[in-house]
Motif scaffolding. Sequence first.
Motif, short mmCIF file in Angstrom:
data_model
loop_
_atom_site.label_atom_id
_atom_site.label_comp_id
_atom_site.label_asym_id
_atom_site.label_seq_id
_atom_site.Cartn_x
_atom_site.Cartn_y
_atom_site.Cartn_z
N ASP A 1 4.24 9.52 -3.92
CA ASP A 1 2.98 10.11 -4.39
C ASP A 1 2.91 10.15 -5.91
O ASP A 1 1.83 9.98 -6.50
CB ASP A 1 2.81 11.52 -3.83
CG ASP A 1 2.49 11.53 -2.33
OD1 ASP A 1 2.09 10.47 -1.81
OD2 ASP A 1 2.65 12.59 -1.70
N ARG A 2 4.04 10.36 -6.55
CA ARG A 2 4.07 10.42 -8.01
C ARG A 2 3.82 9.06 -8.65
O ARG A 2 3.43 8.98 -9.82
CB ARG A 2 5.41 10.98 -8.49
CG ARG A 2 5.61 12.46 -8.14
CD ARG A 2 7.01 12.93 -8.47
NE ARG A 2 7.21 14.31 -8.04
CZ ARG A 2 6.96 15.37 -8.80
NH1 ARG A 2 6.49 15.20 -10.04
NH2 ARG A 2 7.17 16.58 -8.35
N LEU A 3 4.04 8.00 -7.89
CA LEU A 3 3.80 6.65 -8.40
C LEU A 3 2.38 6.15 -8.11
O LEU A 3 1.92 5.20 -8.74
CB LEU A 3 4.80 5.66 -7.78
CG LEU A 3 6.27 5.82 -8.11
CD1 LEU A 3 7.09 4.80 -7.33
CD2 LEU A 3 6.52 5.66 -9.60
N ARG A 4 1.71 6.78 -7.16
CA ARG A 4 0.49 6.21 -6.59
C ARG A 4 -0.58 5.91 -7.64
O ARG A 4 -1.12 4.80 -7.70
CB ARG A 4 -0.07 7.16 -5.52
CG ARG A 4 -1.14 6.54 -4.65
CD ARG A 4 -1.59 7.51 -3.57
NE ARG A 4 -0.47 8.02 -2.78
CZ ARG A 4 0.05 7.37 -1.75
NH1 ARG A 4 -0.44 6.20 -1.39
NH2 ARG A 4 1.06 7.91 -1.08
N ASP A 5 -0.91 6.87 -8.48
CA ASP A 5 -1.97 6.66 -9.47
C ASP A 5 -1.58 5.60 -10.49
O ASP A 5 -2.43 4.79 -10.91
CB ASP A 5 -2.31 7.97 -10.17
CG ASP A 5 -3.05 8.95 -9.27
OD1 ASP A 5 -3.54 8.52 -8.20
OD2 ASP A 5 -3.11 10.15 -9.61
N ARG A 6 -0.33 5.60 -10.90
CA ARG A 6 0.12 4.60 -11.88
C ARG A 6 0.04 3.19 -11.30
O ARG A 6 -0.35 2.25 -11.99
CB ARG A 6 1.55 4.91 -12.33
CG ARG A 6 1.70 6.20 -13.12
CD ARG A 6 3.16 6.50 -13.38
NE ARG A 6 3.81 5.43 -14.13
CZ ARG A 6 5.12 5.23 -14.14
NH1 ARG A 6 5.92 6.00 -13.42
NH2 ARG A 6 5.63 4.25 -14.85
N THR B 1 18.40 16.03 -13.23
CA THR B 1 17.52 15.53 -12.17
C THR B 1 17.30 16.62 -11.13
O THR B 1 18.26 17.25 -10.69
CB THR B 1 18.16 14.29 -11.50
OG1 THR B 1 18.42 13.30 -12.51
CG2 THR B 1 17.23 13.72 -10.45
N PHE C 1 15.27 15.22 -5.65
CA PHE C 1 15.17 13.81 -6.03
C PHE C 1 16.55 13.19 -6.15
O PHE C 1 16.76 12.03 -5.76
CB PHE C 1 14.40 13.68 -7.34
CG PHE C 1 14.12 12.24 -7.73
CD1 PHE C 1 13.43 11.40 -6.88
CD2 PHE C 1 14.57 11.74 -8.94
CE1 PHE C 1 13.17 10.08 -7.23
CE2 PHE C 1 14.32 10.43 -9.30
CZ PHE C 1 13.62 9.59 -8.45
N HIS D 1 8.16 2.70 -1.03
CA HIS D 1 7.35 3.84 -0.60
C HIS D 1 6.13 3.41 0.21
O HIS D 1 5.36 4.26 0.66
CB HIS D 1 6.89 4.63 -1.82
CG HIS D 1 8.03 5.23 -2.59
ND1 HIS D 1 8.76 6.30 -2.14
CD2 HIS D 1 8.59 4.87 -3.78
CE1 HIS D 1 9.71 6.60 -3.01
NE2 HIS D 1 9.62 5.75 -4.02
N ASP E 1 7.21 12.42 -1.65
CA ASP E 1 6.81 12.98 -2.95
C ASP E 1 7.02 11.97 -4.07
O ASP E 1 6.17 11.82 -4.96
CB ASP E 1 7.61 14.25 -3.22
CG ASP E 1 7.25 14.89 -4.55
OD1 ASP E 1 6.10 15.34 -4.70
OD2 ASP E 1 8.10 14.92 -5.45
N ALA E 2 8.15 11.26 -4.04
CA ALA E 2 8.41 10.26 -5.07
C ALA E 2 7.36 9.16 -5.04
O ALA E 2 6.91 8.67 -6.09
CB ALA E 2 9.81 9.67 -4.88
#
Length: 259
Positions: A190-195, A105, A109, A223, A187-188
Amino acid sequence: MFERRSLSGELAAIRAAHAPDVIILDVDSDFETLPPAAAEDLGLLVDALDPATYPAEWVPDDAPRPLRRYAGSAFTIGLPGDGTVTWTRQTDPPVVFCKARAEGTPDAFLDLLIAEALVQVGLDAPEAFLPFFADHYPDLDAAVPLDPASVYQIGAALYDGWLGLRTRPTFEAWAEEYPSLHDAWVDAGDRLRDRVAGLPGAVARGETEFPDATELACAAIKHGLDLPAPFAALDTAAYVDYGADYAVRWARKTFETLE
């Protein structure tokens, strides 16, 4: 099996602020439920063990075996789906566990996951979804017309979402005092936003099953992301206040609408 992990910098400050007595342990395995035999080793590192048991009537007869075992009399820490970092108050002092998979990891994160666990330990909150739902879990089972494993997944996700509502104000306040952890939290998300934004289409096309969609949406709650219906109804102060009762009513209404 266990090795103490030392903390420094922002993580040490988070522990001091939220869970000053907690022990952080690296674990040499990727356990879902900590093997009972490991309790003896764990007992050497803490002052006392305080195994939790739960009423059998909380667990439906067809519930997954790990959940039935978790409710029983054996000393049981962790459930499938808990993730890379988990924690327990069944020890004195409480313990945060970093599983072996943490080695792969990214550092930022992993620090966030440990910080999140420390904040959660500091809350007056159940440590798993079964004690969160308590005698409402059979009601959730009745409200969700899916197989027992899916009910389990949805229950765990709803608990995660509730915890996220409890912890989000803390994460939001980190920008000045704990900038590295705050950046990792942003950041974590943002990585989920599109999904998350694409969930309605993915479910409609049959690319994502409803339990998986619930898991993703509830993970996004901490988030502060915009959630699509029907998950937006979970991002509310009423969920914090009413907890399991609200979750069951949400599930019942959601599946009545889907039918």
